[in-house]
Design an enzyme around this catalytic site. Structure first.
Site, PDB file in Angstrom:
ATOM      1  N   GLY A  27      40.091  10.941 -14.585  1.00  0.00           N
ATOM      2  CA  GLY A  27      39.888  11.515 -13.266  1.00  0.00           C
ATOM      3  C   GLY A  27      38.604  12.309 -13.185  1.00  0.00           C
ATOM      4  CD  GLN A  87      47.218  19.351 -19.096  1.00  0.00           C
ATOM      5  OE1 GLN A  87      47.506  20.165 -19.965  1.00  0.00           O
ATOM      6  NE2 GLN A  87      46.050  19.360 -18.469  1.00  0.00           N
ATOM      7  CG  HIS A 109      43.143  25.114 -16.353  1.00  0.00           C
ATOM      8  ND1 HIS A 109      42.732  26.423 -16.387  1.00  0.00           N
ATOM      9  CD2 HIS A 109      44.179  25.073 -15.470  1.00  0.00           C
ATOM     10  CE1 HIS A 109      43.470  27.146 -15.561  1.00  0.00           C
ATOM     11  NE2 HIS A 109      44.367  26.349 -14.992  1.00  0.00           N
TER      12      HIS A 109
END
Length: 334
Positions: A27, A87, A109
């Site tokens: 992405g 995730q 992140h």
């Protein structure tokens, strides 16, 4: 105390030279890291779902995307770039069973690691390189010979080489050209969420909507209100981006500057600051993370209702109509 900042000379790419890197997801960040690392001479394997637009995009970019197990096999570094909300599930079902001791898991992140939705085994490294910009910018700046500043964090160092691998990753994807600031998963996660909610997204969009609605309710034309409260935001932000608040104030009229200095504090009041502190506490306690994960798992009903309300608002309707006339803008409508 000044932050520690690393540049290319501090981040030798040798730790990844001749090694395989797996990128899970193609992405926004995934495509940028994959292409930049490949262009830096690193072997990259991409994992993406067959039949999806991102799978086709990876193929168009010269990759042969496959499943997660194949991508991870023999990889020195496994970079997870799929959305926060999926995730943990993907980790449990597909990443964890294929991890081997000594591998390095990389994140862009810290959300899932910091809030412990993902708890990696002790025998692997866990690091983060978080670009301070969207993926398309990470890619375009790299192609220009520059880079986007990044944050670096080491959560778990099983091999003693975690930081070297993270710095090599930062170098290969272009971040070390602009500077890599050392932080922690906790600091990156909490400040990132706070910035998004209070200033960059939540605060800014709420301010724009309130300003627009105030003018329209007072009888002013919606088109004029749109220009004053949304369109011109870019002009001001660009000045801040170039030289901070001082350069912005130097560049605008004295009238605008006086209005800024005297009226701004009447909008962002002590009550607003107290609400900011409350939002920060919700973030640091894990309350927001739990709320978001529950919202996603329950089908995003509230999320979709709020999104559609804003999408169909007068502000957005006027904006879509006006932007059609702005031939000088690379208009992006959804």
């Amino acid at each position: 105390m000044a932050a520690k900042i690393y540049y290319e000379q501090d981040a030798p790419i040798d730790a990844l030279k001749g090694k395989k890197v797996a990128v899970i997801g193609y992405g926004s960040q995934g495509h940028a890291h994959s292409m930049n690392l490949r262009d830096s001479g690193i072997q990259v394997a991409v994992a993406e779902l067959p039949g999806t637009p991102n799978y086709k995009l990876a193929q168009e970019h010269g990759f042969s995307p496959g499943d997660i197990k194949t991508a991870m096999d023999g990889a020195e570094l496994v970079i997870v770039t799929i959305p926060d909300e999926i995730q943990a599930k993907v980790y449990q079902e597909q990443i964890k069973p294929n991890l081997r001791p000594g591998q390095t898991m990389g994140f862009c992140h810290g959300f899932n690691i910091h809030f412990k939705y993902i708890v990696p085994p002790k025998e692997i490294n866990v690091v983060m390189i978080a670009p301070k910009g969207p993926g398309h910018l990470v890619r375009s700046e790299y192609q220009k010979g520059g880079g986007v500043p990044c944050l670096l964090a080491v959560y778990q160092d099983a091999t003693g080489t975690a930081k070297k691998i993270a710095l090599a990753w930062a170098n290969g994807m272009g971040g070390a050209r602009a500077g890599v600031i050392e932080t922690t998963f906790k600091e990156e996660t909490e400040t990132d969420l706070f910035g998004e909610q209070v200033v960059l997204c939540g605060g800014l969009t709420a301010l724009i909507k309130a300003g627009f609605e105030t003018l329209v309710e007072a009888g002013y034309q919606p088109e004029i209100a749109y220009f004053e409260c949304l369109h011109e935001v870019k002009l001001i932000v660009d000045l801040m981006y170039q030289g901070g608040l001082s350069y912005m104030r130097y560049s605008i009229s004295n009238t605008a500057e006086y209005g800024d200095l005297t009226r701004g504090p009447r909008i962002i009041t002590e009550q607003t600051r107290q609400e900011m502190k409350k939002i920060l506490q919700e973030i640091t306690s894990g309350q927001f993370a739990k709320e978001w994960v529950n919202e996603y798992q329950s089908g995003l009903k509230r999320f979709n209702e709020l999104y559609q309300k804003d999408y169909n608002s007068l502000l957005e309707q006027v904006g879509r109509r006006l932007r059609k006339m702005m031939k000088w803008i690379d208009v992006k409508e959804v």
